[in-house]
Motif scaffolding. Sequence first.
Motif, PDB file in Angstrom:
ATOM      1  N   TRP A  11       0.807  -1.221   0.000  1.00 54.80           N
ATOM      2  CA  TRP A  11       0.000   0.000   0.000  1.00 54.80           C
ATOM      3  C   TRP A  11       0.842   1.274   0.000  1.00 54.80           C
ATOM      4  O   TRP A  11       0.296   2.371  -0.192  1.00 54.80           O
ATOM      5  N   LEU A  12       2.144   1.155   0.192  1.00 60.70           N
ATOM      6  CA  LEU A  12       2.968   2.356   0.326  1.00 60.70           C
ATOM      7  C   LEU A  12       3.023   3.152  -0.978  1.00 60.70           C
ATOM      8  O   LEU A  12       3.076   4.385  -0.953  1.00 60.70           O
ATOM      9  N   SER A  13       3.013   2.465  -2.109  1.00 59.64           N
ATOM     10  CA  SER A  13       3.042   3.194  -3.382  1.00 59.64           C
ATOM     11  C   SER A  13       1.791   4.056  -3.565  1.00 59.64           C
ATOM     12  O   SER A  13       1.845   5.107  -4.214  1.00 59.64           O
ATOM     13  N   VAL A  14       0.675   3.641  -2.993  1.00 58.29           N
ATOM     14  CA  VAL A  14      -0.555   4.432  -3.103  1.00 58.29           C
ATOM     15  C   VAL A  14      -0.396   5.740  -2.336  1.00 58.29           C
ATOM     16  O   VAL A  14      -0.836   6.802  -2.791  1.00 58.29           O
ATOM     17  N   LEU A  15       0.237   5.673  -1.167  1.00 60.17           N
ATOM     18  CA  LEU A  15       0.486   6.884  -0.387  1.00 60.17           C
ATOM     19  C   LEU A  15       1.396   7.844  -1.158  1.00 60.17           C
ATOM     20  O   LEU A  15       1.211   9.062  -1.121  1.00 60.17           O
ATOM     21  N   LEU A  16       2.384   7.288  -1.860  1.00 63.19           N
ATOM     22  CA  LEU A  16       3.255   8.129  -2.682  1.00 63.19           C
ATOM     23  C   LEU A  16       2.458   8.822  -3.774  1.00 63.19           C
ATOM     24  O   LEU A  16       2.617  10.034  -4.003  1.00 63.19           O
ATOM     25  N   ALA A  17       1.591   8.098  -4.445  1.00 58.70           N
ATOM     26  CA  ALA A  17       0.794   8.696  -5.519  1.00 58.70           C
ATOM     27  C   ALA A  17      -0.084   9.823  -4.993  1.00 58.70           C
ATOM     28  O   ALA A  17      -0.230  10.872  -5.627  1.00 58.70           O
ATOM     29  N   MET A  18      -0.685   9.619  -3.828  1.00 59.31           N
ATOM     30  CA  MET A  18      -1.555  10.633  -3.254  1.00 59.31           C
ATOM     31  C   MET A  18      -0.791  11.899  -2.893  1.00 59.31           C
ATOM     32  O   MET A  18      -1.295  13.013  -3.039  1.00 59.31           O
ATOM     33  N   SER A  19       0.435  11.747  -2.419  1.00 54.95           N
ATOM     34  CA  SER A  19       1.211  12.889  -1.934  1.00 54.95           C
ATOM     35  C   SER A  19       2.051  13.545  -3.020  1.00 54.95           C
ATOM     36  O   SER A  19       2.638  14.607  -2.783  1.00 54.95           O
ATOM     37  N   ALA A  20       2.147  12.955  -4.203  1.00 59.59           N
ATOM     38  CA  ALA A  20       3.095  13.394  -5.234  1.00 59.59           C
ATOM     39  C   ALA A  20       3.043  14.911  -5.439  1.00 59.59           C
ATOM     40  O   ALA A  20       1.988  15.469  -5.724  1.00 59.59           O
ATOM     41  N   ASN A  21       4.213  15.547  -5.339  1.00 63.82           N
ATOM     42  CA  ASN A  21       4.261  17.016  -5.301  1.00 63.82           C
ATOM     43  C   ASN A  21       5.628  17.507  -5.755  1.00 63.82           C
ATOM     44  O   ASN A  21       6.181  18.435  -5.193  1.00 63.82           O
ATOM     45  N   SER A  22       6.191  16.862  -6.790  1.00 61.97           N
ATOM     46  CA  SER A  22       7.555  17.221  -7.201  1.00 61.97           C
ATOM     47  C   SER A  22       7.784  16.914  -8.673  1.00 61.97           C
ATOM     48  O   SER A  22       8.631  16.097  -9.018  1.00 61.97           O
ATOM     49  N   LEU A  23       7.066  17.606  -9.542  1.00 59.37           N
ATOM     50  CA  LEU A  23       7.223  17.317 -10.965  1.00 59.37           C
ATOM     51  C   LEU A  23       8.378  18.073 -11.604  1.00 59.37           C
ATOM     52  O   LEU A  23       8.878  17.662 -12.655  1.00 59.37           O
ATOM     53  N   PHE A  24       8.827  19.181 -10.993  1.00 63.93           N
ATOM     54  CA  PHE A  24       9.884  19.981 -11.605  1.00 63.93           C
ATOM     55  C   PHE A  24      11.249  19.629 -11.024  1.00 63.93           C
ATOM     56  O   PHE A  24      11.376  19.327  -9.834  1.00 63.93           O
ATOM     57  N   TRP A  25      12.257  19.699 -11.892  1.00 65.90           N
ATOM     58  CA  TRP A  25      13.629  19.454 -11.460  1.00 65.90           C
ATOM     59  C   TRP A  25      14.558  20.343 -12.265  1.00 65.90           C
ATOM     60  O   TRP A  25      14.587  20.278 -13.489  1.00 65.90           O
ATOM     61  N   GLN A  26      15.282  21.216 -11.560  1.00 63.41           N
ATOM     62  CA  GLN A  26      16.234  22.134 -12.184  1.00 63.41           C
ATOM     63  C   GLN A  26      15.599  22.923 -13.330  1.00 63.41           C
ATOM     64  O   GLN A  26      16.177  23.110 -14.398  1.00 63.41           O
ATOM     65  N   GLY A  27      14.374  23.408 -13.072  1.00 60.70           N
ATOM     66  CA  GLY A  27      13.708  24.286 -14.023  1.00 60.70           C
ATOM     67  C   GLY A  27      12.978  23.586 -15.148  1.00 60.70           C
ATOM     68  O   GLY A  27      12.434  24.252 -16.034  1.00 60.70           O
ATOM     69  N   GLU A  28      12.933  22.258 -15.137  1.00 57.75           N
ATOM     70  CA  GLU A  28      12.280  21.504 -16.207  1.00 57.75           C
ATOM     71  C   GLU A  28      11.203  20.592 -15.635  1.00 57.75           C
ATOM     72  O   GLU A  28      11.291  20.141 -14.488  1.00 57.75           O
ATOM     73  N   ASP A  29      10.192  20.300 -16.450  1.00 56.64           N
ATOM     74  CA  ASP A  29       9.185  19.305 -16.093  1.00 56.64           C
ATOM     75  C   ASP A  29       9.829  17.934 -16.250  1.00 56.64           C
ATOM     76  O   ASP A  29      10.246  17.553 -17.353  1.00 56.64           O
ATOM     77  N   SER A  30       9.902  17.191 -15.169  1.00 51.51           N
ATOM     78  CA  SER A  30      10.587  15.897 -15.181  1.00 51.51           C
ATOM     79  C   SER A  30       9.797  14.815 -15.901  1.00 51.51           C
ATOM     80  O   SER A  30      10.344  13.760 -16.240  1.00 51.51           O
ATOM     81  N   GLY A  31       8.497  15.049 -16.106  1.00 50.75           N
ATOM     82  CA  GLY A  31       7.640  14.000 -16.627  1.00 50.75           C
ATOM     83  C   GLY A  31       7.081  13.102 -15.543  1.00 50.75           C
ATOM     84  O   GLY A  31       6.251  12.233 -15.823  1.00 50.75           O
ATOM     85  N   TYR A  32       7.515  13.317 -14.297  1.00 47.43           N
ATOM     86  CA  TYR A  32       7.043  12.550 -13.149  1.00 47.43           C
ATOM     87  C   TYR A  32       6.135  13.426 -12.287  1.00 47.43           C
ATOM     88  O   TYR A  32       6.273  14.645 -12.266  1.00 47.43           O
ATOM     89  N   SER A  33       5.245  12.781 -11.546  1.00 44.02           N
ATOM     90  CA  SER A  33       4.493  13.509 -10.526  1.00 44.02           C
ATOM     91  C   SER A  33       5.308  13.649  -9.248  1.00 44.02           C
ATOM     92  O   SER A  33       5.216  14.660  -8.552  1.00 44.02           O
ATOM     93  N   SER A  34       6.097  12.634  -8.923  1.00 45.04           N
ATOM     94  CA  SER A  34       7.013  12.687  -7.788  1.00 45.04           C
ATOM     95  C   SER A  34       8.417  12.358  -8.266  1.00 45.04           C
ATOM     96  O   SER A  34       8.848  11.195  -8.264  1.00 45.04           O
ATOM     97  N   TYR A  35       9.136  13.387  -8.707  1.00 43.82           N
ATOM     98  CA  TYR A  35      10.533  13.143  -9.075  1.00 43.82           C
ATOM     99  C   TYR A  35      11.399  13.018  -7.831  1.00 43.82           C
ATOM    100  O   TYR A  35      12.457  12.399  -7.878  1.00 43.82           O
ATOM    101  N   ARG A  36      10.939  13.595  -6.712  1.00 45.56           N
ATOM    102  CA  ARG A  36      11.663  13.391  -5.454  1.00 45.56           C
ATOM    103  C   ARG A  36      11.888  11.903  -5.181  1.00 45.56           C
ATOM    104  O   ARG A  36      12.969  11.494  -4.749  1.00 45.56           O
ATOM    105  N   SER A  37      10.872  11.090  -5.445  1.00 44.84           N
ATOM    106  CA  SER A  37      11.001   9.662  -5.156  1.00 44.84           C
ATOM    107  C   SER A  37      12.101   9.024  -5.994  1.00 44.84           C
ATOM    108  O   SER A  37      12.758   8.070  -5.553  1.00 44.84           O
ATOM    109  N   ARG A  38      12.326   9.537  -7.195  1.00 46.58           N
ATOM    110  CA  ARG A  38      13.400   9.011  -8.051  1.00 46.58           C
ATOM    111  C   ARG A  38      14.762   9.471  -7.551  1.00 46.58           C
ATOM    112  O   ARG A  38      15.729   8.706  -7.557  1.00 46.58           O
ATOM    113  N   VAL A  39      14.868  10.719  -7.138  1.00 51.72           N
ATOM    114  CA  VAL A  39      16.139  11.226  -6.604  1.00 51.72           C
ATOM    115  C   VAL A  39      16.466  10.543  -5.284  1.00 51.72           C
ATOM    116  O   VAL A  39      17.599  10.107  -5.051  1.00 51.72           O
ATOM    117  N   TRP A  40      15.445  10.413  -4.417  1.00 51.05           N
ATOM    118  CA  TRP A  40      15.664   9.761  -3.126  1.00 51.05           C
ATOM    119  C   TRP A  40      16.085   8.304  -3.313  1.00 51.05           C
ATOM    120  O   TRP A  40      16.856   7.750  -2.526  1.00 51.05           O
TER     121      TRP A  40
END
Length: 363
Positions: A147-176
């Motif tokens: 169920w943890l991935s569902v919580l990530l989807a609900m909270s997703a709040n990081s689509l931008f990275w270094q001034g660009e749209d990352s294509g992700y809803s939560s790019y933080r999760s990829r960096v982390w």
Amino acid sequence: MRSVGVEEELLLVDAETGEPRALSTAVLAAASQGSGGQDHAFQKELHRQQLEFATHPQTGMGELAAEIARWRAEAAGHAGELGAAVAALATSPLPAGPAISSGERYRWLEEQFGLTAQEQITCGCHVHVSVESDEEGVAVLDRIRPWLSVLLAMSANSLFWQGEDSGYSSYRSRVWGRWPSSGPVETFGSADRYHEQVRAMVGTGTLRDEGMIYFDARLSHHYPTVEIRVADVCLDASTTVLLATLVRALVETAAREWRAGEPPARHGVGLLRLAAWRAGRSGLDEQLIHPGTMGPAPAEAVVRALFDHVRDALDDCGDLIPAQEGLAGLLKDGNGARVQRDLLRRTGSLRAVVAECARRTCS
């Protein structure tokens, strides 16, 4: 009733330009002065553009909501004295360079992990829920994994990275996910096996200490809690409260399953990693991987499956109606990623995105 505490990491930004500012030391000094030398809720993070606060353990969600609002407002007030603002954004929309905080621990992280540490200007939300023992805690960890991935989807709040749209809803999760101890884990089966695994990981010398066990959910090494660490910091405080409400119910549901002798799902780590990737990519706007079938399903159906899974625990805690209303609002209005994308579409300006998110952080 199980107590709940929340840790939120906030981004410090210039009030005019929206660019991240390395001001955590000054904000912490202002917070100490403002508290008259008494303890306050704030502490520094890996980067000086970040500020963290932690609530007290609460059993009532109204009290938790009030405390989150209080600390967000106080952080904004201290930052405002320095010409800055705080924004509940999990990554910076505008470009940001590394500004590692002082201290031996942070220097060690930078030396050992290089670019991975330098790029970790990411803000998460950690939810602590009390457990009766490590044995119960590990039983909970084993049962909440799908169920943890569902919580990530609900909270997703990081689509931008270094001034660009990352294509992700939560790019933080990829960096982390670049940290070697992050992400989903296997089932442990007992507290002894959990602690054995932690000791073995620290014993490799790759991790400095137990504090670097960055599992999506873990036993806290400071408190008698399970700590769910998978979420982005949420743009709206109401989403944080909804997240905490569902996490408490998820923990209670898992503990009841354990006491009833129900085994955990045996989904492999590979499938859970795929579910986490999909949640980070899609957020609430496309398909997710359903924790029951491990097949694709519309995001709304998956979120509602989580709600149905914890419905009894929500009801027993008196949280059913508020959670129902909060979930309806989130599905209608969207998470932080959707809000940010809509703001950029309307304004064409990342600076305007940051300004509006800073306003919403304390609204």
